[in-house]
Enzyme design. Structure first.
Site, PDB file in Angstrom:
ATOM      1  N   ASP A 109       0.853  -1.189   0.000  1.00 51.37           N
ATOM      2  CA  ASP A 109       0.000   0.000   0.000  1.00 51.37           C
ATOM      3  C   ASP A 109       0.896   1.249   0.000  1.00 51.37           C
ATOM      4  O   ASP A 109       1.339   1.712   1.038  1.00 51.37           O
ATOM      5  CB  ASP A 109      -0.926  -0.002   1.215  1.00 51.37           C
ATOM      6  N   HIS A 116       0.637   8.087   3.708  1.00 52.05           N
ATOM      7  CA  HIS A 116       1.388   7.470   4.798  1.00 52.05           C
ATOM      8  C   HIS A 116       2.885   7.813   4.777  1.00 52.05           C
ATOM      9  O   HIS A 116       3.633   7.335   5.618  1.00 52.05           O
ATOM     10  CB  HIS A 116       1.216   5.955   4.755  1.00 52.05           C
ATOM     11  N   GLY A 154      -4.122   1.923   8.202  1.00 49.76           N
ATOM     12  CA  GLY A 154      -5.040   1.216   9.088  1.00 49.76           C
ATOM     13  C   GLY A 154      -4.640  -0.251   9.231  1.00 49.76           C
ATOM     14  O   GLY A 154      -4.646  -0.820  10.322  1.00 49.76           O
TER      15      GLY A 154
HETATM   16  C1  LIG Z   1     -10.255  -2.980   2.071  1.00 47.26           C
HETATM   17  C2  LIG Z   1     -10.399  -1.422   2.051  1.00 47.26           C
HETATM   18  C3  LIG Z   1      -9.054  -0.814   1.895  1.00 47.26           C
HETATM   19  C4  LIG Z   1      -9.076   0.706   2.019  1.00 47.26           C
HETATM   20  C5  LIG Z   1      -7.662   1.188   1.948  1.00 47.26           C
HETATM   21  C6  LIG Z   1      -7.549   2.685   2.021  1.00 47.26           C
HETATM   22  C7  LIG Z   1      -6.148   3.099   1.711  1.00 47.26           C
HETATM   23  C8  LIG Z   1      -5.274   3.207   2.954  1.00 47.26           C
HETATM   24  O1  LIG Z   1      -3.955   3.482   2.537  1.00 47.26           O
HETATM   25  C9  LIG Z   1      -5.828   4.343   3.815  1.00 47.26           C
HETATM   26  C10 LIG Z   1      -5.563   4.172   5.246  1.00 47.26           C
HETATM   27  O2  LIG Z   1      -5.035   3.214   5.734  1.00 47.26           O
HETATM   28  S1  LIG Z   1      -6.117   5.478   6.241  1.00 47.26           S
HETATM   29  C11 LIG Z   1      -5.552   5.070   7.898  1.00 47.26           C
HETATM   30  C12 LIG Z   1      -6.524   4.291   8.692  1.00 47.26           C
HETATM   31  N1  LIG Z   1      -7.781   4.943   8.907  1.00 47.26           N
HETATM   32  C13 LIG Z   1      -7.917   6.015   9.719  1.00 47.26           C
HETATM   33  O3  LIG Z   1      -6.965   6.531  10.283  1.00 47.26           O
HETATM   34  C14 LIG Z   1      -9.315   6.562   9.907  1.00 47.26           C
HETATM   35  C15 LIG Z   1      -9.596   6.805  11.355  1.00 47.26           C
HETATM   36  N2  LIG Z   1     -10.978   7.218  11.546  1.00 47.26           N
HETATM   37  C16 LIG Z   1     -11.363   8.500  11.483  1.00 47.26           C
HETATM   38  O4  LIG Z   1     -10.554   9.394  11.301  1.00 47.26           O
HETATM   39  C17 LIG Z   1     -12.831   8.778  11.677  1.00 47.26           C
HETATM   40  O5  LIG Z   1     -13.468   7.652  12.209  1.00 47.26           O
HETATM   41  C18 LIG Z   1     -13.569   9.143  10.362  1.00 47.26           C
HETATM   42  C19 LIG Z   1     -12.972  10.438   9.763  1.00 47.26           C
HETATM   43  C20 LIG Z   1     -13.456   8.025   9.347  1.00 47.26           C
HETATM   44  C21 LIG Z   1     -15.036   9.391  10.678  1.00 47.26           C
HETATM   45  O6  LIG Z   1     -15.106  10.291  11.728  1.00 47.26           O
HETATM   46  P1  LIG Z   1     -16.272  11.371  11.791  1.00 47.26           P
HETATM   47  O7  LIG Z   1     -16.370  12.098  10.488  1.00 47.26           O
HETATM   48  O8  LIG Z   1     -16.078  12.182  13.020  1.00 47.26           O
HETATM   49  O9  LIG Z   1     -17.529  10.436  11.875  1.00 47.26           O
HETATM   50  P2  LIG Z   1     -18.567  10.332  13.047  1.00 47.26           P
HETATM   51  O10 LIG Z   1     -19.294  11.645  13.155  1.00 47.26           O
HETATM   52  O11 LIG Z   1     -17.918   9.772  14.260  1.00 47.26           O
HETATM   53  O12 LIG Z   1     -19.565   9.235  12.476  1.00 47.26           O
HETATM   54  C22 LIG Z   1     -20.327   9.485  11.300  1.00 47.26           C
HETATM   55  C23 LIG Z   1     -20.979   8.197  10.877  1.00 47.26           C
HETATM   56  O13 LIG Z   1     -19.994   7.329  10.298  1.00 47.26           O
HETATM   57  C24 LIG Z   1     -19.840   6.136  11.093  1.00 47.26           C
HETATM   58  N3  LIG Z   1     -18.408   5.905  11.246  1.00 47.26           N
HETATM   59  C25 LIG Z   1     -17.563   6.643  11.997  1.00 47.26           C
HETATM   60  N4  LIG Z   1     -16.316   6.164  11.861  1.00 47.26           N
HETATM   61  C26 LIG Z   1     -16.387   5.116  11.020  1.00 47.26           C
HETATM   62  C27 LIG Z   1     -15.436   4.223  10.508  1.00 47.26           C
HETATM   63  N5  LIG Z   1     -14.135   4.305  10.838  1.00 47.26           N
HETATM   64  N6  LIG Z   1     -15.838   3.254   9.653  1.00 47.26           N
HETATM   65  C28 LIG Z   1     -17.148   3.146   9.320  1.00 47.26           C
HETATM   66  N7  LIG Z   1     -18.119   3.981   9.788  1.00 47.26           N
HETATM   67  C29 LIG Z   1     -17.723   4.954  10.622  1.00 47.26           C
HETATM   68  C30 LIG Z   1     -20.507   6.417  12.428  1.00 47.26           C
HETATM   69  O14 LIG Z   1     -21.051   5.241  12.972  1.00 47.26           O
HETATM   70  C31 LIG Z   1     -21.561   7.410  12.043  1.00 47.26           C
HETATM   71  O15 LIG Z   1     -22.692   6.717  11.531  1.00 47.26           O
HETATM   72  P3  LIG Z   1     -24.133   7.017  12.127  1.00 47.26           P
HETATM   73  O16 LIG Z   1     -24.362   8.463  11.805  1.00 47.26           O
HETATM   74  O17 LIG Z   1     -25.010   6.085  11.371  1.00 47.26           O
HETATM   75  O18 LIG Z   1     -24.009   6.729  13.588  1.00 47.26           O
END
Ligand SMILES: CCCCCCC[C@@H](O)CC(=O)SCCNC(=O)CCNC(=O)[C@H](O)C(C)(C)COP(=O)(O)OP(=O)(O)OC[C@H]1O[C@@H](n2cnc3c(N)ncnc32)[C@H](O)[C@@H]1OP(=O)(O)O
Length: 285
Positions: A189, A194, A212
């Site tokens: 990846d 990153h 992640g």
């Molecule tokens: C196989 C697939 C491969 C994909 C590969 C991608 C390429 C990679 O190189 C990329 C990466 O590795 S990125 C690094 C890892 N990920 C992260 O660091 C993300 C961390 N999470 C965040 O920042 C926040 O949760 C964030 C920003 C994601 C959300 O936060 P907020 O905007 O504050 O959301 P929030 O208000 O808390 O919730 C809104 C609604 O969304 C749902 N939700 C929250 N976090 C979620 C999450 N992580 N995954 C899925 N759903 C999520 C909540 O439940 C909420 O829904 P509802 O309104 O229905 O309650």
């Protein structure tokens, strides 16, 4: 801009065939921090050629569709994409080298609204190309932060249960290294988010964030040791949600609840007072 659901739901990944070597298995293990203690024989077997074993989360880097979301034709804003959730189901022993096949597909979309984003649900089943034996199924959720409001259903395709509402039974620790993302990316990846400070800033972060799936592997190490007695064959399922970014160098604390079939867990970074992984679940055999 909202994404185009039809384009994504019908995205043709084709069949992925990947040959990987023992060196690749070791590089993946190093990328999730294994081998930090040269006297720890439980860890050495994933990074040293004598009696080499594949760490059980290795399939998350096998048979991936690569940087498909970097293709503008997907209609997704790539720089705003983060990994939201992951589930790994293991079906049998994981080879330390060989050729695998996978057929990635998009299984569904969720619309969290224009101000939040869209969830893209993906799945791939990985089989051994030599005999068709199933190895693992990887299900992931991509959070496309700039692409909500496309008129889709706001309900998730599948939900993860929260951790139990009581004090944890056990507390474990894990650490990441300052160079963790730079090492982990060599397993496939190469997302600039990153590694490249400019790409990170462009995505809204003040520094590159850790993959992640690197965090997922880092957490799996102490969990395998404590819940599965260090036996990779006992890990059946590992899943959870990336709730906040992890930075390379972060020290992690895992809160663990013992359950009938394994454990529930979440992880936080005490230094920054943030929960980075929640709704975690491990199912053991
Ligand atoms: C196989 C697939 C491969 C994909 C590969 C991608 C390429 C990679 O190189 C990329 C990466 O590795 S990125 C690094 C890892 N990920 C992260 O660091 C993300 C961390 N999470 C965040 O920042 C926040 O949760 C964030 C920003 C994601 C959300 O936060 P907020 O905007 O504050 O959301 P929030 O208000 O808390 O919730 C809104 C609604 O969304 C749902 N939700 C929250 N976090 C979620 C999450 N992580 N995954 C899925 N759903 C999520 C909540 O439940 C909420 O829904 P509802 O309104 O229905 O309650």
């Amino acid at each position: 801009m909202p994404l185009d659901p039809d384009t994504l739901l019908n995205w043709n990944f084709g069949k992925v065939e990947q040959t990987f070597s023992r060196k690749d298995a070791m590089l993946y293990a190093l990328g999730i921090g294994l081998g930090a203690d040269p006297l720890d024989r439980d860890q050495l077997r994933y990074v040293y050629e004598r009696e080499l074993a594949a760490f059980p989360t290795l399939p998350v880097v096998l048979g991936t569709p690569g940087a498909w979301l970097a293709n503008p034709a997907t209609t997704v804003t790539r720089r705003k994409v983060v990994h939201g959730e992951i589930r790994l189901d293991l079906h049998g022993p994981i080879p330390v080298e060989g050729t695998i096949r996978a057929e990635p597909r998009v299984t569904g979309l969720t619309d969290k609204g224009a101000d939040k984003g869209a969830l893209i649900f993906q799945e791939r089943r990985i089989t051994d190309a030599a005999d068709g034996r199933p190895i693992a199924t990887v299900r992931g959720v991509t959070f496309a932060r700039a692409d909500g409001g496309f008129g889709g259903d706001p309900a998730p395709l599948r939900g993860l249960p929260p951790v139990p509402d009581r004090a944890p039974d056990e507390r474990l620790t894990a650490r990441t290294f300052p160079w963790q993302a730079l090492l982990y990316r060599l397993s496939g990846d190469m997302n600039p988010l990153h590694a490249d400070p400019d790409a990170a800033r462009n995505a809204g972060y003040d520094r590159p964030i850790l993959h992640g799936l690197a965090t997922f592997g880092v957490l799996a190490v102490p969990l395998l040791g404590h819940i599965c007695d260090g036996d990779p064959a006992r890990l059946a399922t590992l899943e959870g949600r990336f709730s906040a970014p992890v930075m390379s160098g972060d020290a992690l604390v895992l809160d663990v609840w013992h359950t009938e079939d394994g454990a529930a867990f979440e992880a936080r970074v005490p230094d920054r007072e943030v929960t980075v992984f929640n709704r975690g679940r491990l199912i053991a055999r």
